[in-house]
Design a protein around this motif. Sequence first.
Motif, PDB file in Angstrom:
ATOM      1  N   GLY A   1       1.139  -0.895   0.170  1.00 50.68           N
ATOM      2  CA  GLY A   1       0.059  -0.110   0.070  1.00 50.68           C
ATOM      3  C   GLY A   1       0.815   1.143   0.068  1.00 50.68           C
ATOM      4  O   GLY A   1       0.637   2.438  -0.105  1.00 50.68           O
ATOM      5  N   VAL A   2       2.324   1.091   0.362  1.00 54.00           N
ATOM      6  CA  VAL A   2       2.507   2.969  -0.064  1.00 54.00           C
ATOM      7  C   VAL A   2       2.678   3.632  -0.756  1.00 54.00           C
ATOM      8  O   VAL A   2       2.739   4.655  -0.968  1.00 54.00           O
ATOM      9  N   SER A   3       2.535   2.676  -2.365  1.00 54.20           N
ATOM     10  CA  SER A   3       2.084   3.644  -3.590  1.00 54.20           C
ATOM     11  C   SER A   3       1.014   4.230  -3.126  1.00 54.20           C
ATOM     12  O   SER A   3       0.868   5.532  -3.190  1.00 54.20           O
TER      13      SER A   3
ATOM     14  N   ASN B   1      11.854  16.968   0.976  1.00 51.25           N
ATOM     15  CA  ASN B   1      10.917  16.209   1.397  1.00 51.25           C
ATOM     16  C   ASN B   1      10.704  14.431   0.678  1.00 51.25           C
ATOM     17  O   ASN B   1      10.772  13.423   0.386  1.00 51.25           O
ATOM     18  N   MET B   2      10.135  15.327  -0.523  1.00 50.65           N
ATOM     19  CA  MET B   2      10.004  13.835  -1.621  1.00 50.65           C
ATOM     20  C   MET B   2      11.189  13.810  -2.356  1.00 50.65           C
ATOM     21  O   MET B   2      11.220  11.979  -2.446  1.00 50.65           O
ATOM     22  N   SER B   3      12.598  14.190  -2.229  1.00 51.90           N
ATOM     23  CA  SER B   3      13.653  13.571  -2.342  1.00 51.90           C
ATOM     24  C   SER B   3      14.423  12.791  -1.166  1.00 51.90           C
ATOM     25  O   SER B   3      14.359  11.359  -1.694  1.00 51.90           O
ATOM     26  N   VAL B   4      13.402  12.686  -0.297  1.00 51.79           N
ATOM     27  CA  VAL B   4      13.854  11.878   0.713  1.00 51.79           C
ATOM     28  C   VAL B   4      13.365  10.451   0.713  1.00 51.79           C
ATOM     29  O   VAL B   4      13.689   9.500   0.612  1.00 51.79           O
ATOM     30  N   MET B   5      11.680  11.277   0.266  1.00 53.83           N
ATOM     31  CA  MET B   5      11.585   9.689  -0.216  1.00 53.83           C
ATOM     32  C   MET B   5      11.777   8.777  -0.905  1.00 53.83           C
ATOM     33  O   MET B   5      12.161   7.456  -0.891  1.00 53.83           O
ATOM     34  N   LEU B   6      12.073   9.700  -2.245  1.00 50.87           N
ATOM     35  CA  LEU B   6      12.377   8.612  -3.407  1.00 50.87           C
ATOM     36  C   LEU B   6      13.481   7.989  -2.678  1.00 50.87           C
ATOM     37  O   LEU B   6      14.055   7.063  -2.892  1.00 50.87           O
ATOM     38  N   MET B   7      14.844   8.678  -2.056  1.00 53.01           N
ATOM     39  CA  MET B   7      15.941   7.989  -1.753  1.00 53.01           C
ATOM     40  C   MET B   7      15.922   6.656  -0.982  1.00 53.01           C
ATOM     41  O   MET B   7      16.027   5.970  -1.224  1.00 53.01           O
TER      42      MET B   7
ATOM     43  N   LEU C   1       8.674   4.917  -8.386  1.00 51.62           N
ATOM     44  CA  LEU C   1       8.074   5.869  -9.756  1.00 51.62           C
ATOM     45  C   LEU C   1       7.179   7.030  -9.083  1.00 51.62           C
ATOM     46  O   LEU C   1       7.240   8.255  -9.530  1.00 51.62           O
ATOM     47  N   THR C   2       6.073   6.631  -8.204  1.00 52.29           N
ATOM     48  CA  THR C   2       5.411   7.245  -7.928  1.00 52.29           C
ATOM     49  C   THR C   2       6.613   8.645  -7.080  1.00 52.29           C
ATOM     50  O   THR C   2       5.465  10.114  -7.533  1.00 52.29           O
ATOM     51  N   ALA C   3       7.288   8.270  -6.497  1.00 54.42           N
ATOM     52  CA  ALA C   3       7.851   9.288  -5.719  1.00 54.42           C
ATOM     53  C   ALA C   3       8.600  10.342  -7.111  1.00 54.42           C
ATOM     54  O   ALA C   3       8.600  11.705  -6.674  1.00 54.42           O
ATOM     55  N   LEU C   4       9.126   9.601  -7.470  1.00 55.71           N
ATOM     56  CA  LEU C   4       9.558  10.543  -8.900  1.00 55.71           C
ATOM     57  C   LEU C   4       8.843  11.188 -10.334  1.00 55.71           C
ATOM     58  O   LEU C   4       8.958  12.482 -10.137  1.00 55.71           O
ATOM     59  N   TYR C   5       7.147  10.852 -10.163  1.00 55.96           N
ATOM     60  CA  TYR C   5       6.934  11.797 -10.908  1.00 55.96           C
ATOM     61  C   TYR C   5       6.291  12.982  -9.697  1.00 55.96           C
ATOM     62  O   TYR C   5       6.163  13.648 -10.504  1.00 55.96           O
ATOM     63  N   LEU C   6       5.486  12.484  -8.643  1.00 60.24           N
ATOM     64  CA  LEU C   6       5.668  14.073  -7.768  1.00 60.24           C
ATOM     65  C   LEU C   6       6.805  14.574  -7.257  1.00 60.24           C
ATOM     66  O   LEU C   6       6.390  15.485  -7.353  1.00 60.24           O
ATOM     67  N   LEU C   7       8.061  14.576  -7.145  1.00 58.03           N
ATOM     68  CA  LEU C   7       8.869  15.460  -7.369  1.00 58.03           C
ATOM     69  C   LEU C   7       9.222  16.300  -8.867  1.00 58.03           C
ATOM     70  O   LEU C   7       9.625  17.476  -8.575  1.00 58.03           O
ATOM     71  N   VAL C   8       8.833  15.628  -9.822  1.00 59.86           N
ATOM     72  CA  VAL C   8       9.459  16.250 -10.679  1.00 59.86           C
ATOM     73  C   VAL C   8       7.906  17.138 -11.346  1.00 59.86           C
ATOM     74  O   VAL C   8       7.716  18.110 -11.518  1.00 59.86           O
ATOM     75  N   ALA C   9       6.491  16.172 -11.406  1.00 63.91           N
ATOM     76  CA  ALA C   9       5.427  17.266 -11.838  1.00 63.91           C
ATOM     77  C   ALA C   9       4.819  18.011 -10.610  1.00 63.91           C
ATOM     78  O   ALA C   9       4.013  18.753 -10.615  1.00 63.91           O
TER      79      ALA C   9
END
Length: 173
Positions: free
Chosen positions: A63-65, A95-101, A147-155
């Motif tokens: 359920g994380v994504s 924050n989103m960068s940390v979550m992505l890492m 992929l979700t974190a990357l999308y939210l980071l960029v968009a």
Amino acid sequence: MKSLLLKRLNQLSLALLYCGAAIVLVQAFWISYGVGVRYLLDSPDGMVTEATALLLVPVAFLGVSYALLNDAYPKVGLVRDKLPPSIQYWVDKLNMSVMLMVGGFFFAASTKAMLKSIDSGAASEILLWPRFYFWIPVVISLLAFCLTALYLLVAGREVPVSQRTATDKPNEQ
């Protein structure tokens, strides 16, 4: 393109969420069966304990994504909310960068564990199920999260209608 990608990520996260819910239902029935067999028939079933324990790891990540897409992670916004909107934007990006890492680290670790379990042919002790079966949903879930974190980071996220300022709203005529 942006909305199509968001729609596909949402569909993937929902599918993973429903898989997690199905596993929880199977676990609930299996545990109930195990308790009944153990205490009513005085014949413990060792498979129940091991199977439900092995299924806990995939359930934890399925359920994380979905949680990320729906902004359902707990936040402490006491300081962030006092900052100007331009700085809030950069705090959210950090924050989103940390979550992505962190998600990327767990994705790499679970992928390595899956590949090693495929190579070794390791199986569970009682059930004799190959261990990589339990890593596959974890890897897929963490890939979807990254992929979700990357999308939210960029968009970025769409600002909810209730939080838009008067200058952000389209002309209503």
